[in-house]
Design an enzyme around this catalytic site. Structure first.
Site, PDB file in Angstrom:
ATOM      1  N   CYS B 108      11.896   4.288  34.708  1.00  0.00           N
ATOM      2  CA  CYS B 108      12.584   5.442  35.324  1.00  0.00           C
ATOM      3  C   CYS B 108      12.889   5.150  36.791  1.00  0.00           C
ATOM      4  O   CYS B 108      13.964   5.471  37.286  1.00  0.00           O
ATOM      5  CB  CYS B 108      11.726   6.693  35.183  1.00  0.00           C
ATOM      6  SG  CYS B 108      12.461   8.168  35.899  1.00  0.00           S
ATOM      7  N   CYS B 201       6.096  12.092  30.502  1.00  0.00           N
ATOM      8  CA  CYS B 201       6.681  13.424  30.622  1.00  0.00           C
ATOM      9  C   CYS B 201       7.493  13.828  29.398  1.00  0.00           C
ATOM     10  O   CYS B 201       7.605  15.004  29.085  1.00  0.00           O
ATOM     11  CB  CYS B 201       7.528  13.530  31.890  1.00  0.00           C
ATOM     12  SG  CYS B 201       9.038  12.541  31.874  1.00  0.00           S
TER      13      CYS B 201
END
Lengths: 392, 367
Positions: B108, B201
């Protein structure tokens, strides 16, 4: 600050603020029987008469609500329920595809949770409801339609709808017609009786009044099942203690907005025309969306090819210019405008929009500031658009 | 923070947590012209981890907005869901399917925060991205570990290039987490007591195996003993395992010597998981792909350094060479539990904070 977002909310008129403050000092529930209650009731009823007079309605047709969204929900759900209860064959609600979400989502809810049949009416490339499609729908399904709703003027692209024509067609078939006139009042002539609608939504904060107060004008013979049950205020259609101060200020704002409508249309309309030509000079490939002629005088709505509207908004915001992408947000995430999509725009164009909306406090200075800031913002937004694969 | 702060426009990535909120506030104090952005990474926010633990829920977006309002900066939500799914979630699934163990936070950073977001920010006229990562980045352009070793995130930032770091600001590297929380409370930021996020997440219930099974399908296969070649158990999909894993194997036959067995390798082609004794996990040489040399140009000679081969892992002294697009680390002593797909990060010990030299993705290990 350069405020070009009057269609989101417009500054309160000083007179409305004054009326609010004055009324807020008094105690009194308008439903109480004692002297303070009677005073409050008198204040509310005077406001009702003023709103009715300004909008071509009878006082008994004015139902005060908590604002535009409530009025729209009450009209769509309440009129649908009442009509279907009278005649169970009527299980269909008809709406234009370019409605505000307060109408569209209420319609969608009826479809999903009340088993209603839903017809969404197409709009043309200018955002205008296709009258022929309405005629066809009525010819096909006259006996199964419970109500029709179409806004007076589109909140995003500003196109004014053929409301009177639509209302007349609905009336011929005995079908109640509702129109959301939130953006129209004070900008174009709005007359409830003359337009022939069964119900009409108005709200305070788009015309110089307070937020949280509005009205549904509801024809006396039009059935409407309440959403809020309780004390039976407002013809038993909308329970809840009346907001005396808000209603008073709302009435002052409606009255002033309607009285000034012609002058507003001329002054703000000229300013808007200037804004449009300056934007098109600054960004030659900017596309003006909506009807170029038959539109709200305060509305200018563009697509900026190669840009994302939210990037432009960020850049202009950083320069003290407040405007809107014009479309709804889901958790702050910009969605492609459903209005532009309904008008046949592709997703890129529907994401590349900005709405500049002028109002009673707008000046030529606002237009100058925007015209100066726009070219570099568009250039940057284009660069940002080109780094995002497949989105620009 | 850098002295060129005054008036420089920077973008603060605000997750809704305490770190990024304080980082944004410090950037304002340093004189930057700060705009807050929350990245919407979920296609459907409701499906992401709810409550205070994740970074992608509607509640997190609200927390980030509240913090931005208190700090007094503009705030927007950027929809990065498509980019996030293509670069991080799909990659995560594909890596597991190939028998490797990816680190999605690192991916990410590499592909979203310091790539898609940074590129867009620069195009829009911002100079840098500010984040709440715990790592130091000084005027020398070198990335160092945080003073708070317990919170240090240099490992997941080591994948960034010098160019990306030149446009990054990490205001928290000189602070301990306890201090950050206290500062958040002093600043009136409601997220001061919000728990840290730990888990992935985009896996709402923390069940990585279940998440992968839903996307890759159940694929029952054998668990094989490395020494005997005997089938000692079965699994519902080789993708769910990590090299070095001991728990959750559900072996049906005990080992001959009664000692615990660990996953030694995963072979997607045959859908086989191979297990064996702990010492068989020991590796002395680690080969890694796609090297990035954060501390300058790629070294032409062997470099003495310390390497870290998994998140929160110990470091081990090593000699690192880079050649032909591959980084090879020869470890001073063998270590266990090195999984392909993890990052190999080379550090140079330094009194002012260990310096990240470079990183690469582990592809092959040898004992």
């Amino acid at each position: 600050m350069t405020y070009l977002d009057h269609a989101a909310t417009t500054p309160m008129l000083p007179e409305a603020i004054e009326a609010y403050a004055l009324a807020a000092r008094d105690v009194g529930n308008a439903s109480s029987l004692h002297a303070p209650g009677r005073r409050a009731r008198r204040t509310v009823e005077e406001a009702r008469e003023r709103v009715a007079a300004a909008l071509g309605a009878r006082p008994s047709e004015v139902i005060f609500t908590g604002g535009g969204t409530e009025s729209d929900n009450l009209a769509v759900k309440g009129v649908f329920w009442a009509r279907r209860t009278d005649d169970p064959k009527r299980n269909r609600v008809v709406a234009s595809a370019a409605e505000h979400h307060a109408v569209l989502d209420a319609v969608d809810w009826l479809g999903r949770f009340e088993g209603a049949d839903v017809s969404l009416l197409p709009v043309d490339e200018l955002g205008r409801v296709d009258v022929a499609a309405v005629r066809f729908e009525l010819d096909q399904r006259c006996d199964e339609i419970a109500m029709i709703t179409a806004m007076w003027a589109n909140n995003e692209v500003g196109t004014v709808q053929p409301v009177t024509e639509l209302a007349a067609m609905a009336a011929e078939c005995g079908i109640p017609f509702h129109t959301d006139a939130i953006q129209a009042i004070g900008q174009v002539p709005v007359d409830f009786a003359a337009c022939g609608a069964a119900a009409l939504t108005a709200t305070g904060h788009k015309l110089g009044g307070p937020t949280g107060v509005g009205a549904l004008l509801l024809g006396r013979e039009v059935g409407c099942t309440p959403l809020l049950h309780g004390g039976g205020q407002e013809r038993d259609v909308r329970s809840g203690t009346l907001d005396v101060a808000g209603i008073t200020a709302f009435a002052v704002a409606v009255e002033m907005a309607v009285k000034a409508q012609q002058e507003t249309a001329a002054r703000v309309g000229a300013l808007r025309d200037e804004l449009v030509s300056r934007v098109q000079a600054a960004v030659p490939d900017a596309v003006l969306n909506g009807d170029p002629e038959d539109r709200l005088p305060g509305n200018a709505h563009f697509s900026f090819p190669g840009c994302e509207g939210d990037a432009l908004l960020l850049l202009l915001d950083a320069q003290g210019i407040a405007c809107s992408t014009g479309s709804a947000c889901s958790a702050g995430i910009a969605q492609p405008s459903h209005v532009l999509l309904a008008m046949g725009a592709d997703e890129a164009r529907a994401r590349s929009t900005l709405r500049f909306s002028l109002g009673h406090t707008s000046t030529l200075d606002d237009v100058d500031v925007l015209a100066a800031a726009l070219p570099s913002a568009v250039e940057r937004a284009r660069r940002a658009g080109s780094v995002r694969g497949g989105r620009s | 923070m850098r002295s060129r702060a005054r008036g420089t426009r920077v973008l603060a990535a605000m997750s809704g947590g305490v770190d990024s909120a304080v980082a944004a506030a410090r950037a304002v104090d340093a004189g930057y012209d700060v705009t807050g952005v929350h990245l919407a990474l979920a296609r459907n926010p409701q499906t992401y981890r709810s409550g205070a633990r994740g970074c992608c829920t509607l509640e997190d977006a609200r927390d980030a907005r509240r913090a931005a309002d208190v700090i007094g900066i503009p705030f927007y939500v950027w929809d990065m869901a498509d980019e996030f799914h293509a670069s991080v979630v799909d990659d995560f699934v594909a890596e597991y399917a190939a028998g490797r163990t990816p680190n999605p936070c690192l991916r990410c950073n590499e592909k979203i925060k310091f790539a898609a977001v940074l590129d867009r920010a620069i195009a829009l006229g911002f100079d840098a991205v500010v984040t709440g990562h715990h790592a130091r980045l000084g005027p020398d352009g070198l990335l160092r570990r945080s003073v708070d070793m317990g919170k240090d995130q240099s490992y997941v930032l080591a994948v960034l290039t010098r160019e990306q770091l030149a446009h990054s600001i990490f205001p928290l590297g000189d602070s301990f987490k306890t201090g950050v929380r206290a500062e958040a409370a002093e600043r009136g930021l409601a997220v001061a007591e919000k728990p840290d996020s730990h888990d992935i997440c985009f896996i709402a219930d923390g069940d990585t195996r279940g998440f992968l099974a839903k996307r890759l399908g159940e694929a029952p296969g054998d668990i094989v003993d490395a020494a005997s070649g005997d089938v000692v158990g079965s699994h519902a999909g080789a993708f769910g395992f990590t090299v070095g894993q001991r728990k959750g194997l559900n072996l049906t036959r005990p080992s001959a010597d009664g000692r615990p067995r660990y996953v030694l390798s995963i072979t997607p082609v045959t859908n086989t998981v191979t297990v064996g004794p702990g010492e068989a996990l020991e590796v002395s040489t680690v080969a890694a792909e796609r090297p990035v040399w954060t501390a300058g140009s790629l070294p032409s000679t062997p470099t003495e350094c310390e390497v870290q081969i998994r998140a929160h892992g110990e470091t081990v002294p090593a000699v690192v060479t880079v050649a032909d697009g591959q980084m090879t680390a020869t470890l001073r002593w063998p270590v266990r539990g090195v999984a392909a797909g993890q990052a190999l990060v080379a550090y140079r010990p330094d009194p002012a904070g260990d310096i990240v030299l470079g990183s690469a993705t582990v592809s092959l290990t040898r004992s």
